[in-house]
Design an enzyme around this catalytic site. Structure first.
Site, PDB file in Angstrom:
ATOM      1  N   ASP A  16       6.741  19.715 -13.501  1.00 47.70           N
ATOM      2  CA  ASP A  16       8.068  20.353 -13.516  1.00 47.70           C
ATOM      3  C   ASP A  16       8.454  20.812 -14.919  1.00 47.70           C
ATOM      4  O   ASP A  16       9.496  20.426 -15.457  1.00 47.70           O
ATOM      5  CB  ASP A  16       9.133  19.392 -12.983  1.00 47.70           C
ATOM      6  CG  ASP A  16       8.731  18.732 -11.688  1.00 47.70           C
ATOM      7  OD1 ASP A  16       8.141  19.419 -10.835  1.00 47.70           O
ATOM      8  OD2 ASP A  16       8.984  17.528 -11.519  1.00 47.70           O
ATOM      9  N   GLU A 184      14.305  24.210  -4.253  1.00 47.90           N
ATOM     10  CA  GLU A 184      14.696  23.206  -5.235  1.00 47.90           C
ATOM     11  C   GLU A 184      14.384  23.734  -6.632  1.00 47.90           C
ATOM     12  O   GLU A 184      14.080  24.915  -6.823  1.00 47.90           O
ATOM     13  CB  GLU A 184      13.956  21.895  -4.980  1.00 47.90           C
ATOM     14  CG  GLU A 184      12.440  22.050  -4.977  1.00 47.90           C
ATOM     15  CD  GLU A 184      11.710  20.817  -4.497  1.00 47.90           C
ATOM     16  OE1 GLU A 184      12.375  19.825  -4.164  1.00 47.90           O
ATOM     17  OE2 GLU A 184      10.460  20.847  -4.462  1.00 47.90           O
TER      18      GLU A 184
END
Length: 496
Positions: A16, A184
């Site tokens: 991420d 997301e």
């Protein structure tokens, strides 16, 4: 080819990622979940060659929640920004809420974590300060904690990032977009009067990268898929950072899930079509390589080797939980001395907080370390491990008769106790050089040198650890009891 790079640019689990440019310098951070210190900080001069320069979070909060390993909790999908002369990092803890810290320099000192929004399932926050002085925040949701998913919520935020100014509004509803799911990881930007949200969807291993734009922060937003696997072998290319280079070119850093190696990072060129939408990679598909964003930069790489000078470990290492005093024994020479921590959980490395770990790089690689077991305690042991949902390790153990043996043990994902992978072998000197050979497919072959080189046991298939790639780990334990139980000394850690 000179002046070009090949993907991946970071061949280990930098999950991420988010990155920014400040002047001629690029900075990157990534998810660190339950490890401490957390929020790794990397620096580059060209977006391709990176080095670890430290961590922004010394301990996780609330501290008592991370006294034991919680490998799928903690720091999820941070955002890194530079605004008003300060560096800012926002992250979501799925069990506690949205936190933020800031610092005048990337090396700190970083402020204590501020809980900006408390709640379950609040993840992946990203701030934005606009040219007219307003501030906003967007975040996603974790269904596992909140029962909500596939939605992005937006807030007005105070310019000093000390509070949110409203209850939040759903600004993108993935359920209203045909074919979209698991939306997301939003990252928020401004360009030419547009609000841009770059957000992944479609799941970790097979998803895609979406882009959303609106003239107003609260919408409505148009959307497009701007990067997907297509005809390439790069599965699930998504979730990352839009970064510009000093020459004005645009680039996109993102991850690819690679099994036990975790989420490795790729860099895509980014251009714009005639309608003002971004085009990532080559026509929306990942590239295997490209020209360097900034030619002539230093060929740095994240540290892996360690001589442990003065008993200290390098910035590539983290504990599996918030550390406590006495886990290491400082001294003036080389070598890391790990105290043999007394525990009832010595049969399962996944439960131990005092385990020192770094990311397992994409193979083939060979990992080696020298070990001396300095403990007279029966049952004391120490070793080198590959740690994930399943684990395997090789090391030394003192038996009930006082003799030291070379041991090799493992535990499957469904096991709650380790067991022998090979018969113990005498190590009367209490020393060994441990070795793990890792293939390109994360198959691990364990061996050691005691009096002579010895292969040990069958191959072990490394596994990820829920959201985390497998870890290379050092540990030392002893059975429950009273008083100190000695230590294990590790020297000359090498990854080649």
């Amino acid at each position: 080819m000179t002046g070009h790079y090949s993907n991946p640019v970071l061949a280990a689990d930098w999950s991420d990622p988010d990155a920014i440019r400040v002047g001629d310098d690029f900075y990157l951070t990534a998810s660190s979940f339950g490890r401490a210190p957390g929020l790794p900080l990397l620096h580059s001069r060209d977006l391709v060659h990176w080095e670890i320069i430290g961590h922004a979070l010394e301990r996780l909060e609330p501290a008592e929640a991370f006294a034991v390993p919680r490998h799928d909790c903690g720091v999820w999908a941070p955002s890194l920004r530079h605004h008003d002369g300060r560096f800012w990092i926002f992250w979501g803890d799925p069990d506690h809420g949205i936190y933020r810290i800031s610092a005048p320099e990337i090396t700190g000192p970083w402020s204590p974590p501020l809980l900006l929004k408390a709640g379950k399932g609040l993840i992946d926050p990203c701030p934005l300060w606009t040219e007219d002085g307003r501030a906003y925040l967007v975040h996603g949701w974790a269904r596992s904690r909140s029962g909500i998913k596939n939605r992005l919520t937006g807030h007005r935020m105070s310019p000093d990032a000390t509070e949110l100014l409203d209850a939040g509004t759903v600004i993108v509803d993935g359920d209203a977009l045909p074919g979209w799911f698991t939306l997301e990881g939003p990252k928020l930007y401004r360009r030419d009067g547009w609000f841009w949200i770059f957000a992944p969807a479609g799941s970790v291993e097979t998803g895609w990268q979406g882009a959303f734009r609106s003239r107003d922060f609260f919408g409505p937003y148009e959307e497009r898929i701007v990067l997907a696997q297509g005809s390439t072998d790069v599965n699930g290319p998504h979730q990352g950072a839009w970064v510009d280079a000093p020459d004005g070119s645009d680039w996109f850093l993102h991850f690819q899930q690679r099994g036990a190696f975790g989420r490795i990072l790729h860099l895509q060129p980014m251009t714009w079509d005639g309608d003002g939408w971004p085009v990532l990679g080559s026509g929306g598909e990942p590239v295997a390589g490209h020209r360097l964003p900034v030619p002539g930069g230093p060929a740095t790489a994240p540290a892996r080797d360690d001589d442990f000078p003065g008993g200290a470990f390098g910035v590539q290492w983290s504990w599996l939980a918030n550390p406590a005093p006495g886990w290491t024994e400082p001294h003036d020479g080389a070598g890391l001395r790990l105290a043999c921590r007394r525990t009832a959980d010595a049969h399962d490395l996944r439960l131990l907080p005092a385990v020192l770990a770094q990311r397992l790089p994409v193979g083939p690689v060979t990992v080696e370390v020298e070990l001396a077991l300095d403990s007279t305690e029966p049952g004391a042991k120490a070793g080198l491990a590959v740690l994930g949902d399943a684990f395997g390790w090789i090391g030394l153990e003192r038996g009930p008769d006082g003799a030291v043996s070379l041991v090799h043990r493992f535990a499957e994902q469904v096991s709650t106790r380790e067991r022998d992978a090979a018969r113990p072998y005498p190590a009367p000197g209490g020393t060994a050089r441990l070795r793990i050979e890792v293939t390109a497919h994360a198959r691990c072959r364990f061996s050691a040198v005691v009096d002579e080189p010895r292969a040990s046991g069958p191959e072990f298939a490394a596994t990820p650890w829920r959201w985390v790639g497998a870890q290379l780990a050092l540990f030392a334990t002893a059975p429950e009891g009273d008083g100190p139980a000695g230590a294990a000394e590790f020297r000359n850690f090498r990854v080649t």
